[in-house]
Design an enzyme around this catalytic site. Structure first.
Site, PDB file in Angstrom:
ATOM      1  N   ARG A 177       9.367 -32.767   9.996  1.00 44.88           N
ATOM      2  CA  ARG A 177       8.710 -32.677  10.852  1.00 44.88           C
ATOM      3  C   ARG A 177       6.720 -31.315  10.928  1.00 44.88           C
ATOM      4  NH1 ARG A 177      13.049 -31.315  13.217  1.00 44.88           N
ATOM      5  NH2 ARG A 177      12.935 -29.182  14.738  1.00 44.88           N
ATOM      6  N   HIS A 178       8.381 -30.264   9.960  1.00 41.08           N
ATOM      7  CA  HIS A 178       7.794 -29.104  10.211  1.00 41.08           C
ATOM      8  C   HIS A 178       6.177 -29.367   9.029  1.00 41.08           C
ATOM      9  CE1 HIS A 178      10.225 -27.608  12.363  1.00 41.08           C
ATOM     10  NE2 HIS A 178      11.413 -28.136  12.230  1.00 41.08           N
ATOM     11  N   HIS A 237      11.048 -23.519   9.138  1.00 38.46           N
ATOM     12  CA  HIS A 237      10.028 -24.183   9.813  1.00 38.46           C
ATOM     13  C   HIS A 237       8.358 -24.274   9.027  1.00 38.46           C
ATOM     14  CE1 HIS A 237      12.487 -24.791  13.997  1.00 38.46           C
ATOM     15  NE2 HIS A 237      13.271 -24.902  12.402  1.00 38.46           N
ATOM     16  N   ASP A 279       0.983  -1.323  -0.335  1.00 41.48           N
ATOM     17  CA  ASP A 279       0.024  -0.427   0.000  1.00 41.48           C
ATOM     18  C   ASP A 279       0.667   0.901   0.134  1.00 41.48           C
ATOM     19  OD1 ASP A 279       1.315  -0.065   2.434  1.00 41.48           O
ATOM     20  OD2 ASP A 279      -0.822  -0.028   3.801  1.00 41.48           O
ATOM     21  N   HIS A 280       0.667   2.316  -0.048  1.00 48.03           N
ATOM     22  CA  HIS A 280       1.058   3.605   0.166  1.00 48.03           C
ATOM     23  C   HIS A 280       1.774   3.589   1.148  1.00 48.03           C
ATOM     24  CE1 HIS A 280      -2.158   3.565   3.034  1.00 48.03           C
ATOM     25  NE2 HIS A 280      -1.012   4.697   3.490  1.00 48.03           N
ATOM     26  N   CYS A 335       3.242  -2.956   3.998  1.00 47.92           N
ATOM     27  CA  CYS A 335       2.511  -1.694   4.439  1.00 47.92           C
ATOM     28  C   CYS A 335       3.299  -1.812   5.137  1.00 47.92           C
ATOM     29  CB  CYS A 335       1.439  -2.089   4.804  1.00 47.92           C
ATOM     30  SG  CYS A 335       1.222  -4.026   6.507  1.00 47.92           S
ATOM     31  N   GLY A 336       2.583  -0.388   6.173  1.00 51.91           N
ATOM     32  CA  GLY A 336       3.283   0.441   7.041  1.00 51.91           C
ATOM     33  C   GLY A 336       4.380  -0.635   8.180  1.00 51.91           C
ATOM     34  N   THR A 337       3.218  -1.719   8.921  1.00 46.92           N
ATOM     35  CA  THR A 337       3.881  -2.505   9.732  1.00 46.92           C
ATOM     36  C   THR A 337       4.279  -3.716   9.378  1.00 46.92           C
ATOM     37  OG1 THR A 337       1.704  -3.209  10.196  1.00 46.92           O
ATOM     38  CG2 THR A 337       2.256  -1.309  11.848  1.00 46.92           C
ATOM     39  N   GLY A 338       3.516  -3.902   8.409  1.00 51.76           N
ATOM     40  CA  GLY A 338       4.050  -5.250   7.812  1.00 51.76           C
ATOM     41  C   GLY A 338       2.239  -6.606   8.274  1.00 51.76           C
ATOM     42  N   ILE A 339       1.583  -5.985   8.922  1.00 51.34           N
ATOM     43  CA  ILE A 339       0.613  -6.494   9.937  1.00 51.34           C
ATOM     44  C   ILE A 339      -0.783  -6.632   8.924  1.00 51.34           C
ATOM     45  CG2 ILE A 339      -0.668  -6.312  11.678  1.00 51.34           C
ATOM     46  CD1 ILE A 339       1.361  -5.216  13.351  1.00 51.34           C
ATOM     47  N   GLY A 340      -1.340  -5.917   8.520  1.00 54.63           N
ATOM     48  CA  GLY A 340      -2.272  -6.026   7.258  1.00 54.63           C
ATOM     49  C   GLY A 340      -2.548  -6.248   6.382  1.00 54.63           C
TER      50      GLY A 340
HETATM   51  C1  RB5 Z   1      -2.218   2.618   7.046  1.00 58.82           C
HETATM   52  O1  RB5 Z   1      -1.708   4.063   7.572  1.00 58.82           O
HETATM   53  C2  RB5 Z   1      -1.763   1.678   7.239  1.00 58.82           C
HETATM   54  O2  RB5 Z   1      -2.541   0.972   7.961  1.00 58.82           O
HETATM   55  C3  RB5 Z   1      -0.852   0.335   6.864  1.00 58.82           C
HETATM   56  O3  RB5 Z   1      -0.046   0.869   5.778  1.00 58.82           O
HETATM   57  C4  RB5 Z   1      -0.967  -0.362   7.561  1.00 58.82           C
HETATM   58  O4  RB5 Z   1       0.743  -0.380   8.402  1.00 58.82           O
HETATM   59  C5  RB5 Z   1      -1.999  -1.691   8.375  1.00 58.82           C
HETATM   60  O5  RB5 Z   1      -1.452  -2.465   8.561  1.00 58.82           O
END
Ligand code: RB5
Length: 142
Positions: A131-132, A97, A7-8, A64-69
């Site tokens: 095993r993995h 693993h 994303d941005h 993304c910003g965190t890699g989480i979303g």
């Molecule tokens: C965008 O502002 C931000 O929420 C996205 O890049 C990401 O970090 C979401 O997990």
């Protein structure tokens, strides 16, 4: 073929990743976004994940910003194992693993040198199997 998506919040690292992959003579396909204008990360995660599942790409690097979303969205696809990593050891273990087929990075959490090191490690580390293999098969619930 490596699927790239961001994303941005991950756009700059995605562009840098292209240059890195070029320097390693590795082919990539960019599923967007194409600027730092605000967009929704699931749109890019889904497009790139589907390309991996179709066999058009072997694996992916999603940012993304965190890699989480972007990893949460990618992991909704059966067969995608996206690992959101912030340190090199996590990137290494995600291959050894977990046979992660997507590396998810957070541009707002780490600097480019760390990201580059993690991408290199992730690309170079094989799945350990054994095993993995059984464990990753148990991840899918349908
Ligand atoms: C965008 O502002 C931000 O929420 C996205 O890049 C990401 O970090 C979401 O997990």
């Amino acid at each position: 073929m490596i699927a790239l998506a961001s994303d941005h919040g991950g756009f700059e690292f995605k562009e840098r990743t292209k240059a890195l992959l070029d320097s390693l003579s590795l082919a990539w396909k960019d599923f967007g976004t194409d600027s730092d204008e605000s967009v929704d990360y699931p749109d890019y995660a889904h497009a790139a994940a589907e390309a991996i599942l179709r066999g058009e790409c072997d694996r992916g690097i999603f940012i993304c910003g965190t890699g989480i979303g972007i990893s949460l969205a990618a992991n909704r696809h059966a067969g995608i194992r996206a690992a959101a990593c912030q340190i090199p050891e996590a990137a290494r273990m995600s291959r050894l693993h977990n046979d992660a087929n997507v590396l998810a990075l957070g541009q707002r959490l780490i600097d480019w040198e760390t990201a580059e090191g993690m991408i290199r490690i992730w690309l170079d580390t094989p799945f350990e199997g054994g095993r993995h293999e059984r464990r990753i098969r148990k991840i899918e619930i349908e």
